[in-house]
Motif scaffolding. Sequence first.
Motif, PDB file in Angstrom:
ATOM      1  N   LEU A  84      39.581  30.023  40.793  1.00 21.84           N
ATOM      2  CA  LEU A  84      39.269  31.298  40.171  1.00 21.84           C
ATOM      3  C   LEU A  84      40.166  32.399  40.732  1.00 21.84           C
ATOM      4  O   LEU A  84      40.119  32.702  41.923  1.00 21.84           O
ATOM      5  CB  LEU A  84      37.800  31.656  40.402  1.00 21.84           C
ATOM      6  N   LYS A  85      41.000  32.987  39.878  1.00 20.39           N
ATOM      7  CA  LYS A  85      41.948  34.016  40.313  1.00 20.39           C
ATOM      8  C   LYS A  85      41.613  35.407  39.783  1.00 20.39           C
ATOM      9  O   LYS A  85      42.002  36.403  40.384  1.00 20.39           O
ATOM     10  CB  LYS A  85      43.369  33.641  39.863  1.00 20.39           C
ATOM     11  N   VAL A  86      40.919  35.469  38.645  1.00 13.00           N
ATOM     12  CA  VAL A  86      40.635  36.768  38.034  1.00 13.00           C
ATOM     13  C   VAL A  86      39.189  36.791  37.553  1.00 13.00           C
ATOM     14  O   VAL A  86      38.749  35.881  36.840  1.00 13.00           O
ATOM     15  CB  VAL A  86      41.563  37.053  36.837  1.00 13.00           C
ATOM     16  N   THR A  87      38.457  37.817  37.948  1.00 13.13           N
ATOM     17  CA  THR A  87      37.134  38.089  37.401  1.00 13.13           C
ATOM     18  C   THR A  87      37.166  39.494  36.827  1.00 13.13           C
ATOM     19  O   THR A  87      37.489  40.449  37.548  1.00 13.13           O
ATOM     20  CB  THR A  87      36.040  37.999  38.478  1.00 13.13           C
ATOM     21  N   PHE A  88      36.854  39.603  35.549  1.00 11.42           N
ATOM     22  CA  PHE A  88      36.933  40.911  34.907  1.00 11.42           C
ATOM     23  C   PHE A  88      35.550  41.355  34.466  1.00 11.42           C
ATOM     24  O   PHE A  88      34.772  40.561  33.934  1.00 11.42           O
ATOM     25  CB  PHE A  88      37.886  40.870  33.713  1.00 11.42           C
ATOM     26  N   SER A  89      35.261  42.633  34.690  1.00 10.38           N
ATOM     27  CA  SER A  89      33.953  43.194  34.365  1.00 10.38           C
ATOM     28  C   SER A  89      34.105  44.319  33.357  1.00 10.38           C
ATOM     29  O   SER A  89      35.004  45.150  33.469  1.00 10.38           O
ATOM     30  CB  SER A  89      33.272  43.727  35.632  1.00 10.38           C
ATOM     31  N   GLY A  90      33.213  44.332  32.390  1.00 11.02           N
ATOM     32  CA  GLY A  90      33.169  45.415  31.410  1.00 11.02           C
ATOM     33  C   GLY A  90      31.805  45.431  30.763  1.00 11.02           C
ATOM     34  O   GLY A  90      30.921  44.667  31.119  1.00 11.02           O
ATOM     35  N   GLY A  91      31.624  46.303  29.787  1.00  8.20           N
ATOM     36  CA  GLY A  91      30.377  46.340  29.045  1.00  8.20           C
ATOM     37  C   GLY A  91      29.309  47.235  29.630  1.00  8.20           C
ATOM     38  O   GLY A  91      28.461  47.751  28.921  1.00  8.20           O
ATOM     39  N   MET A  92      29.317  47.407  30.940  1.00  8.17           N
ATOM     40  CA  MET A  92      28.368  48.282  31.616  1.00  8.17           C
ATOM     41  C   MET A  92      28.933  48.583  32.999  1.00  8.17           C
ATOM     42  O   MET A  92      29.901  47.964  33.437  1.00  8.17           O
ATOM     43  CB  MET A  92      26.986  47.639  31.727  1.00  8.17           C
ATOM     44  N   ALA A  93      28.323  49.542  33.687  1.00 10.12           N
ATOM     45  CA  ALA A  93      28.815  49.928  35.007  1.00 10.12           C
ATOM     46  C   ALA A  93      28.663  48.784  36.001  1.00 10.12           C
ATOM     47  O   ALA A  93      27.666  48.054  35.997  1.00 10.12           O
ATOM     48  CB  ALA A  93      28.066  51.160  35.501  1.00 10.12           C
TER      49      ALA A  93
END
Length: 560
Positions: A334-343
């Motif tokens: 796992l190299k990238v974890t992306f967060s969006g949609g809420m704080a």
Amino acid sequence: MTQADINQVIADRLTALEIPTDINTQAFPNIIALFDDALKRHENATACTSLGHSLSYRELDVLAGNFAAWLSHESGLATGDRIAVQMPNLIQYFVVVLGALRAGMVVVNTNPLYTEREIEHQFNDAGVKLLVVQANVAQQAAAVLPRTGVEKVVITELADLHPQPKRFLINFIAKYVKKLVPPFSIPNALKLRDVLSAGRKHPAVPVARVQADDLAMLQYTGGTTGVAKGAMLSHGNLVANVLQADALFGSYQLKGLGDTFVQPLPVYHIYAFTASMYALYVGAHTVLIPNPRDLKSVVDVFKTFRPRLFFGLNTLFVALTNDANFRSLDFTELKVTFSGGMALTEDAANAWEQLTQCPVSEGYGLTETSPVATGNPGGAQQLGTIGLPVPKTEVRVIDADNQPLGFDDAGELCIRGPQVMQGYWQRPEATAEAIDADGWFLTGDVAVIHPDGYLRIVDRKKDMIVVSGFNVYPNELEDVVSKHPGVLECAAVGIPDSKSGEVIKMFVILKDPALTEAALKDFCRTQLTGYKIPRHIEFRDELPKTNVGKVLRRELRESA
């Protein structure tokens, strides 16, 4: 501080990080051409997987072509007609959506968990002519179809694109053993497999008719705060945003072709949709998870595929890091974890990074911006910020009088760029309120732009709590309370008060059942100034959320 000054600071920062400041929005005349290019370039690679079966890019190309041919030759629909797609994360979603776009139709993504009222409103508002629906969620649609203008319905089952005998077994077990398909009646409904078979008999559909300004999608938004509105996303909007996402993700350790991306978030939601379209563009393998609330399925996918990129959001990070089976996995790929949609809360981000050794990169966008507007670059993440604007995107913050503000001043965030929607479907007044004469989209979010070009969201304007004249932002309160070791999840709202105008009420899901209201208030007093201390705390077993996992503060306010 002029807009040109802000633009220059951001451009300099992007350049220093070796991220392009511009993209060629004319590289593809429409989103179909972009996908056709990708499908041909990656034809031998695996495109997508769901429920244990995969499609190669070549197979996806053929099946999408068959659906497009049926639409063009047998459906009775014309270019520009609206097609509602109502299904969870399944490989046939890509087939249907790419086929619909190739045929020049307009895609109307529809939440499978919508109520009858919501379905009826969306279908009638959009003028939907054709519905493609997964059998498990067809009952609600069946009840309202007679009150809509829908002319044709295509039904798909969970494993329609699986080979035999898996297809029969999965569909049989879902319907007769697990009872996952409630009874419904839709006269003259067609089956997706029959439609695809019929499409094979017709020649391929040309795509040159569709222009960049033509409508590609009606993506509904605002349903949690009022009547849902259809954001008009053009082919040019989608092309621009895929290329902008590609420029941003170029700063990460991603190859594209050969990488595995795990997508637990519903692809009918714009965040997951564009993320998945970017994955197709670069030749990645997208593993779709139909139900992310089934944590076992997420664990199984991680164990089997060992993804390089994971798309998530705060509530999912919290649930997974507290799951014993997930905690036992190997995350070395796992190299990238992306967060969006809420704080994203600091506590959730730190817990994820501690477990996986992969930092969470937060981005920001809205349905109206296709959605990606900003993101944290790889290797230069700043926790607590939403990163930098993606290429060819301008940002500014304005005060209550619509006057631009400088660095570190909180104001309403405005965005201008090729990914900004054309407007709201059949709502010129709402469009005029949202997009000004100079093309700036007013997000409704309160933000600051830091001197290094990074942005931070303070909160939604409508969620802001005013206590005795002081502005209190729920995100700040939730970030503090979530740091308590006895708290699993929380949400803050303002409720009316005769003395101070509003007071704060905090809804809490406990990790430690022994935690008391008094103890939690004492903790808050060590972290927050007096007027920010919650007056009321209510312990709950769960919080109301959208299907994407965003907490519905409106429902909490109403229940309070």
